[in-house]
Design an enzyme around this catalytic site. Structure first.
Site, PDB file in Angstrom:
ATOM      1  CB  THR A   1     -61.935  -0.111 -17.454  1.00  0.00           C
ATOM      2  OG1 THR A   1     -63.140   0.504 -17.857  1.00  0.00           O
ATOM      3  CG2 THR A   1     -62.145  -1.602 -17.356  1.00  0.00           C
TER       4      THR A   1
ATOM      5  CG  HIS B   1     -54.883 -12.090 -19.565  1.00  0.00           C
ATOM      6  ND1 HIS B   1     -55.442 -13.008 -18.716  1.00  0.00           N
ATOM      7  CD2 HIS B   1     -55.521 -10.908 -19.331  1.00  0.00           C
ATOM      8  CE1 HIS B   1     -56.395 -12.420 -18.005  1.00  0.00           C
ATOM      9  NE2 HIS B   1     -56.459 -11.143 -18.351  1.00  0.00           N
TER      10      HIS B   1
HETATM   11  C1  LIG Z   1     -63.598  -6.491 -14.351  1.00  0.00           C
HETATM   12  C2  LIG Z   1     -62.486  -6.324 -15.376  1.00  0.00           C
HETATM   13  C3  LIG Z   1     -61.296  -7.008 -15.174  1.00  0.00           C
HETATM   14  C4  LIG Z   1     -60.275  -6.900 -16.130  1.00  0.00           C
HETATM   15  N1  LIG Z   1     -59.085  -7.551 -15.918  1.00  0.00           N
HETATM   16  C5  LIG Z   1     -58.078  -7.396 -16.804  1.00  0.00           C
HETATM   17  C6  LIG Z   1     -56.824  -8.020 -16.572  1.00  0.00           C
HETATM   18  O1  LIG Z   1     -56.628  -8.691 -15.560  1.00  0.00           O
HETATM   19  N2  LIG Z   1     -55.835  -7.852 -17.497  1.00  0.00           N
HETATM   20  C7  LIG Z   1     -56.034  -7.099 -18.644  1.00  0.00           C
HETATM   21  O2  LIG Z   1     -55.104  -6.986 -19.458  1.00  0.00           O
HETATM   22  N3  LIG Z   1     -57.218  -6.480 -18.874  1.00  0.00           N
HETATM   23  C8  LIG Z   1     -58.216  -6.601 -17.991  1.00  0.00           C
HETATM   24  N4  LIG Z   1     -59.408  -5.969 -18.218  1.00  0.00           N
HETATM   25  C9  LIG Z   1     -59.545  -5.140 -19.424  1.00  0.00           C
HETATM   26  C10 LIG Z   1     -58.816  -3.785 -19.243  1.00  0.00           C
HETATM   27  O3  LIG Z   1     -59.007  -3.259 -17.958  1.00  0.00           O
HETATM   28  C11 LIG Z   1     -59.336  -2.807 -20.299  1.00  0.00           C
HETATM   29  O4  LIG Z   1     -59.199  -3.384 -21.577  1.00  0.00           O
HETATM   30  C12 LIG Z   1     -58.563  -1.490 -20.282  1.00  0.00           C
HETATM   31  O5  LIG Z   1     -58.473  -0.941 -18.989  1.00  0.00           O
HETATM   32  C13 LIG Z   1     -59.243  -0.515 -21.221  1.00  0.00           C
HETATM   33  O6  LIG Z   1     -58.512   0.692 -21.150  1.00  0.00           O
HETATM   34  P1  LIG Z   1     -59.061   2.004 -21.805  1.00  0.00           P
HETATM   35  O7  LIG Z   1     -57.970   3.029 -21.731  1.00  0.00           O
HETATM   36  O8  LIG Z   1     -59.619   1.675 -23.157  1.00  0.00           O
HETATM   37  O9  LIG Z   1     -60.350   2.394 -20.931  1.00  0.00           O
HETATM   38  P2  LIG Z   1     -60.486   3.231 -19.549  1.00  0.00           P
HETATM   39  O10 LIG Z   1     -59.481   2.838 -18.533  1.00  0.00           O
HETATM   40  O11 LIG Z   1     -61.927   3.125 -19.166  1.00  0.00           O
HETATM   41  O12 LIG Z   1     -60.145   4.701 -20.005  1.00  0.00           O
HETATM   42  C14 LIG Z   1     -61.057   5.519 -20.727  1.00  0.00           C
HETATM   43  C15 LIG Z   1     -60.835   6.940 -20.258  1.00  0.00           C
HETATM   44  O13 LIG Z   1     -61.569   7.815 -21.102  1.00  0.00           O
HETATM   45  C16 LIG Z   1     -62.083   8.871 -20.300  1.00  0.00           C
HETATM   46  N5  LIG Z   1     -63.204   9.460 -21.047  1.00  0.00           N
HETATM   47  C17 LIG Z   1     -64.410   8.920 -21.301  1.00  0.00           C
HETATM   48  N6  LIG Z   1     -65.154   9.767 -22.031  1.00  0.00           N
HETATM   49  C18 LIG Z   1     -64.359  10.865 -22.274  1.00  0.00           C
HETATM   50  C19 LIG Z   1     -64.557  12.097 -22.992  1.00  0.00           C
HETATM   51  N7  LIG Z   1     -65.700  12.386 -23.653  1.00  0.00           N
HETATM   52  N8  LIG Z   1     -63.533  13.008 -23.018  1.00  0.00           N
HETATM   53  C20 LIG Z   1     -62.368  12.744 -22.361  1.00  0.00           C
HETATM   54  N9  LIG Z   1     -62.137  11.600 -21.669  1.00  0.00           N
HETATM   55  C21 LIG Z   1     -63.124  10.681 -21.635  1.00  0.00           C
HETATM   56  C22 LIG Z   1     -62.496   8.168 -19.010  1.00  0.00           C
HETATM   57  O14 LIG Z   1     -62.599   9.108 -17.935  1.00  0.00           O
HETATM   58  C23 LIG Z   1     -61.337   7.186 -18.835  1.00  0.00           C
HETATM   59  O15 LIG Z   1     -60.274   7.722 -18.060  1.00  0.00           O
HETATM   60  C24 LIG Z   1     -60.453  -6.068 -17.284  1.00  0.00           C
HETATM   61  C25 LIG Z   1     -61.665  -5.380 -17.469  1.00  0.00           C
HETATM   62  C26 LIG Z   1     -62.664  -5.501 -16.531  1.00  0.00           C
HETATM   63  C27 LIG Z   1     -63.948  -4.730 -16.725  1.00  0.00           C
END
Ligand SMILES: Cc1cc2nc3c(=O)[nH]c(=O)nc-3n(C[C@H](O)[C@H](O)[C@H](O)COP(=O)(O)OP(=O)(O)OC[C@H]3O[C@@H](n4cnc5c(N)ncnc54)[C@H](O)[C@@H]3O)c2cc1C
Length: 213
Positions: free
Chosen positions: A43, A52
């Site tokens: 994501t 934001h």
């Molecule tokens: C359509 C959309 C638009 C958005 N726009 C914005 C915006 O404009 N501004 C903003 O601030 N936020 C925005 N967001 C929210 C933001 O993108 C997310 O909150 C953020 O990217 C979450 O980051 P993360 O690291 O939690 O998740 P992710 O980026 O999904 O990272 C999770 C990682 O964990 C890995 N993983 C999963 N399972 C395992 C496992 N068992 N073992 C090892 N690795 C694993 C995956 O491969 C992945 O790399 C948006 C979200 C969406 C869906």
């Protein structure tokens, strides 16, 4: 294999990388496990890349607090680390009288959250900024911006690695079990890892869906 590691972070998205960076800077030894063959393929690299301002969240909520504080810190981080970004601002427009009232509420709510630069402008002022715009009024949010998410994650990774973090790609976390002196962690296709550094040993789940069931 016994490993003297303080923290395992699961997932190298923006949250996992920022968490690893922060923990590594405090002096903890950190491994980031990532299923994919590169960081930030989930994501975090498929979003709108908007910084934001924090005006929509309920007053006194943690979301409001962290969004406003995080936005200020994110701009500072981008400036200090050469991450591409632009504080381009945003116009929220009203096309009916009811929506003008909503904009007034939004300005009050945003102001209470700490967005102290919001301005209500007339349709003429809005058209000076965006000539093709047709509206009754607009709310200007000068602190809203855009960011290069890939550049941001690379900078976080660089900081984390500079403080000793190891990023293990193609390493899906499977499960962890508590042992008498730490944790045993199973990572896809690899020998189980025993983490043996006492009370600090803790896998930190940083995936969007939390711990696997
Ligand atoms: C359509 C959309 C638009 C958005 N726009 C914005 C915006 O404009 N501004 C903003 O601030 N936020 C925005 N967001 C929210 C933001 O993108 C997310 O909150 C953020 O990217 C979450 O980051 P993360 O690291 O939690 O998740 P992710 O980026 O999904 O990272 C999770 C990682 O964990 C890995 N993983 C999963 N399972 C395992 C496992 N068992 N073992 C090892 N690795 C694993 C995956 O491969 C992945 O790399 C948006 C979200 C969406 C869906």
């Amino acid at each position: 294999m016994a490993t003297d590691i303080d923290v395992i972070v699961i997932g190298a998205g923006v949250i996992g990388l920022a968490t690893a960076r922060e923990l590594a800077i405090t002096g903890l030894s950190v491994i980031v496990l990532e299923t994919a063959d590169a960081i930030g393929t989930g994501t975090s690299s498929r979003n709108s890349e908007v910084i934001h301002a924090g005006l929509y969240y309920p007053q006194r909520s943690l979301k409001a607090k962290f969004c406003v504080e995080g936005r200020r810190r994110l701009y500072d981080y981008c400036e200090n680390h050469g991450v591409a970004h632009r504080r381009c601002g945003k116009l929220i427009v009203a096309t009916t009288d009811d929506e003008v009232a909503i904009l007034e509420d939004l300005k009050a709510k945003g102001g209470a959250n700490g967005c102290d630069d919001l301005r209500l402008i007339s349709s003429e002022e809005a058209r000076q900024l965006e000539p093709a715009l047709c509206c009754l009024a607009a709310l200007v949010s000068p602190s809203t911006g855009i960011i290069d998410s890939h550049g941001y994650m690379l900078a976080l990774r660089g900081d984390a690695e500079e403080h000793g973090t190891a990023i293990a790609l193609l390493s899906p976390f499977e499960r962890a079990e508590v042992t008498s002196d730490g944790f045993t962690v199973w990572v896809g296709g690899k020998e189980p890892m025993s983490l043996t550094s006492g009370c600090w040993s803790m896998p930190v789940a940083c995936m969007r869906h939390g711990w696997p069931g």
